[in-house]
Design an enzyme around this catalytic site. Structure first.
Site, mmCIF file in Angstrom:
data_model
loop_
_atom_site.group_PDB
_atom_site.id
_atom_site.type_symbol
_atom_site.label_atom_id
_atom_site.label_comp_id
_atom_site.label_asym_id
_atom_site.label_seq_id
_atom_site.Cartn_x
_atom_site.Cartn_y
_atom_site.Cartn_z
ATOM 1 N N HIS A 16 0.819 -1.216 0.023
ATOM 2 C CA HIS A 16 0.077 -0.010 0.196
ATOM 3 C C HIS A 16 0.742 1.114 -0.138
ATOM 4 O O HIS A 16 1.255 1.705 0.968
ATOM 5 C CB HIS A 16 -0.800 -0.046 1.282
ATOM 6 N N HIS A 18 1.571 4.878 -2.594
ATOM 7 C CA HIS A 18 1.086 5.768 -3.343
ATOM 8 C C HIS A 18 2.040 6.594 -4.304
ATOM 9 O O HIS A 18 2.973 6.893 -3.619
ATOM 10 C CB HIS A 18 -0.064 6.931 -2.900
ATOM 11 N N HIS A 195 -9.680 1.274 -1.609
ATOM 12 C CA HIS A 195 -9.685 1.780 -0.170
ATOM 13 C C HIS A 195 -11.176 1.923 0.226
ATOM 14 O O HIS A 195 -11.980 2.321 -0.370
ATOM 15 C CB HIS A 195 -9.125 3.366 -0.319
ATOM 16 N N GLU A 198 -12.000 3.679 5.553
ATOM 17 C CA GLU A 198 -10.962 4.318 6.266
ATOM 18 C C GLU A 198 -11.793 5.715 6.573
ATOM 19 O O GLU A 198 -11.903 6.055 7.844
ATOM 20 C CB GLU A 198 -9.961 4.981 5.301
ATOM 21 N N ASP A 278 1.587 3.630 2.906
ATOM 22 C CA ASP A 278 0.652 4.756 2.535
ATOM 23 C C ASP A 278 1.320 5.647 1.524
ATOM 24 O O ASP A 278 1.462 5.491 0.222
ATOM 25 C CB ASP A 278 -0.277 5.492 3.456
ATOM 26 N N ASP A 279 1.984 6.944 2.239
ATOM 27 C CA ASP A 279 2.640 7.860 1.420
ATOM 28 C C ASP A 279 3.977 8.251 2.404
ATOM 29 O O ASP A 279 4.001 9.581 3.045
ATOM 30 C CB ASP A 279 1.793 9.019 1.509
#
Length: 345
Positions: A16, A18, A195, A198, A278-279
């Protein structure tokens, strides 16, 4: 062996991540200046990555994406992102990218894809890191735009373009309208994730499973609101890619030490969790740090961290033969790490 050394040495997969969220702040500034993207005022470059909610974060995310223009730009950000994963001990990565935001800035898919693919090949050669690409639908756009997205992506279907995702702001944009798009992608042989849960309710997790036929859930924290759905996900072995630092910065679940933090509660419930970033640069983290954070805040022992690392392999979209071989190798490596840690203690 310190926890930091153990977490970094642990063989693990990143599922996961991005691409636009994996751009270093210095690289963002460099590309924005090169490509004429106006930035908000800042004194230090790190200030570009300051936000405390998902909506503000996505505004910065879009600025980052719009700063990436040429094939060389896409190569740069992809190579740096994959190097970051490799440095944190990642052995395999499936990463999202958002072609629609680039397309809306006038960038052709061929430009995006050529730079990304070359960087994937270079990272394999330079770091031994195998990567796969998951183009992700911007759920804030119309389902018609999502079909256009498939028209872009499907001609480039290959072993390196492995599936599709669904991201951006979940709460006002539930999964259900994207059912026909996911049906078409599945028929084309794409793997499926989304997603869900969340910012949106547990019903979004159920709809992602029932209507979109996803194989795993990204985030999924609010699944806990529905005990029957939790039991179903446990029974079906559904994996959830959870991102500790992301919850602290972008959600209302700010305290990882709290017993009712959803990641803690999901672990306690017996759900299959995969630790992810994630990021990472936008959240000041890497994959090793996310494992260390969980250990330090939730009192997880190293055996549990090892189990989570093996979960990441089990949930990866690799063929079963490869997974079987890697699992044996990773398990052997983990046994040596655990033994070394016991001796050091």
């Amino acid at each position: 062996m310190t926890l930091e050394v153990f977490a970094r040495a642990l063989p693990k997969a990143e599922l996961h991540l991005h691409l636009a969220g994996a751009v270093k702040a210095e690289t963002f500034l460099k590309l924005a200046r090169k490509n004429g993207v106006n930035l908000p005022p800042f004194a230090e470059v790190e200030e570009l990555y300051r936000y405390d909610n998902l909506v503000d974060f996505l505004q910065v995310y879009d600025l980052v994406a719009r700063s990436v223009v040429s094939a060389d730009d896409f190569h740069l950000i992809t190579y740096e992102a994959l190097a970051h994963v490799a440095n944190a001990g990642g052995r395999y990565v499936e990463f999202f990218f958002s072609p629609q935001v680039h397309q809306d800035a006038g960038i052709s898919y061929e430009t995006m894809f050529s730079g990304i693919l070359k960087a994937m090949d270079d990272a394999d050669k330079d770091f031994g890191l195998i990567s796969r690409l998951i183009p992700a639908i911007n759920r804030e756009l119309t389902p018609d735009r999502a079909f256009e997205f498939l028209d872009l992506v499907l001609p480039y279907r290959s072993e390196k373009v492995i599936g599709i995702g669904l991201d951006y702001d979940e709460e006002p944009f539930p999964p259900a309208p994207f059912k026909p798009v996911y049906e078409r992608a599945k028929k084309a042989g794409m793997r499926l994730t989304a997603h869900a849960g969340e910012a949106g309710p547990a019903a979004n997790v159920r709809d992602a499973l029932d209507l979109l036929s996803v194989e795993r859930i990204d985030h999924g924290y609010r699944v806990l609101e529905d005990p029957a759905l939790v039991r179903r996900c446990i029974d079906d072995g559904i994996a959830f890619t959870v991102c500790p630092s992301s919850t602290v910065i972008l959600t209302h679940w700010r305290d990882l030490t709290a017993a009712d933090h959803p990641i803690h509660a999901m672990l306690d419930a017996g759900l299959k969790l995969v630790v992810a970033t994630d990021d990472p640069p936008m959240l000041q983290t890497d994959l090793a740090k996310e494992y260390r954070l969980l250990s330090e805040t939730m009192s997880l022992d190293r055996r549990t961290l090892a189990d989570l690392a093996l979960n990441s392999l089990d949930a990866a979209w690799l063929d079963e033969s490869t997974k079987r071989d890697w699992r044996a190798a990773w398990s052997n490596e983990i046994s040596h790490l655990l033994t070394a840690g016991e001796r050091a203690a």
